[in-house]
Design a protein around this motif. Sequence first.
Motif, PDB file in Angstrom:
ATOM      1  N   LEU A  56       0.775  -1.282   0.035  1.00 53.77           N
ATOM      2  CA  LEU A  56       0.087   0.068  -0.031  1.00 53.77           C
ATOM      3  C   LEU A  56       0.753   1.392   0.016  1.00 53.77           C
TER       4      LEU A  56
ATOM      5  N   ALA B 209      -4.512   2.827   6.396  1.00 54.55           N
ATOM      6  CA  ALA B 209      -4.300   1.329   6.874  1.00 54.55           C
ATOM      7  C   ALA B 209      -3.628   1.368   8.140  1.00 54.55           C
TER       8      ALA B 209
ATOM      9  N   ARG C  86      -7.480  -5.935   4.433  1.00 48.03           N
ATOM     10  CA  ARG C  86      -6.726  -4.902   3.447  1.00 48.03           C
ATOM     11  C   ARG C  86      -7.907  -3.807   2.780  1.00 48.03           C
TER      12      ARG C  86
ATOM     13  N   SER D  92      -7.796   0.085   4.210  1.00 40.64           N
ATOM     14  CA  SER D  92      -7.215   0.975   3.028  1.00 40.64           C
ATOM     15  C   SER D  92      -8.281   1.597   2.383  1.00 40.64           C
TER      16      SER D  92
ATOM     17  N   ALA E 288      -3.824   5.647   1.022  1.00 43.16           N
ATOM     18  CA  ALA E 288      -4.219   4.264   1.391  1.00 43.16           C
ATOM     19  C   ALA E 288      -3.276   3.634   2.399  1.00 43.16           C
ATOM     20  N   ALA E 289      -1.781   3.875   2.479  1.00 40.35           N
ATOM     21  CA  ALA E 289      -1.140   3.050   3.467  1.00 40.35           C
ATOM     22  C   ALA E 289      -1.165   3.846   4.740  1.00 40.35           C
TER      23      ALA E 289
END
Length: 248
Positions: A96, A104, A209, A213, A100-101
């Motif tokens: 990611l 997360a 996931r 994300s 998004a990373a």
Amino acid sequence: MIVLLPPSETKRDGGDGPPLHLDSLSSPELGAVRAALVDELVDLAADRPAARRALGISASQDSEIDRNAALRSAPTMPAVERYTGVLYDALDIESLSGAAASRARSRLAVGSALFGLVRAGDAVPAYRLSAGSKLPSGATLAARWRPVLEPVLAKLAQDELVVDLRSGSYAALGRLPGAVDVDVVAEHADGRRTVVSHFNKAHKGRLARVLASSRAEPGDAAAVATLARRAGMRVERTGNELIVVVQA
């Protein structure tokens, strides 16, 4: 939203972070139990036969005891990168990037037999302690963790929806009523359904996931199910219980 993961017995070696500093971990209310368990594991490592019995390992796994012996001095890395295995392979946090990373890493947490609860970025060393380990002190890990961990989890759930992907033994360390619980079942050609074991972890990792994300911020189990379905997963819902159905 918080996505609460189980840990894994397998963990990456090494790291480039400083040695464990318990006061720097999130949920400082858990500090006393964390410190007691670290001390106990370090002391136990001096007696290999006793350590093997407590940890449920064989002599071929003595490197796990060495990890525990070095708990205070070993390098650390973020918890979400420390854990490995089927679920974490499916989560694939390192692939990611960008927003998004960031999402997360802010949403992911891990239930841990040693640390109780850690967030994705908490710096931890490699260690060996499972929810079912029987330490010489006598009390089960559930008995030691519940009084302090359950209030922390309840506080977490006051402000955010929690999707609980922990396995039963780790959920027993700190129960969390009101969380969105997830099970995975395999559906056979004749319609029979059986509990998925090994692949349960892969599908939970895939769901983690998707949820961690996503730009969406689900507020209830129905919204979580919708996100999973949009990602191509077959999901059934009853109240706060979600069932991911996969083909056998």
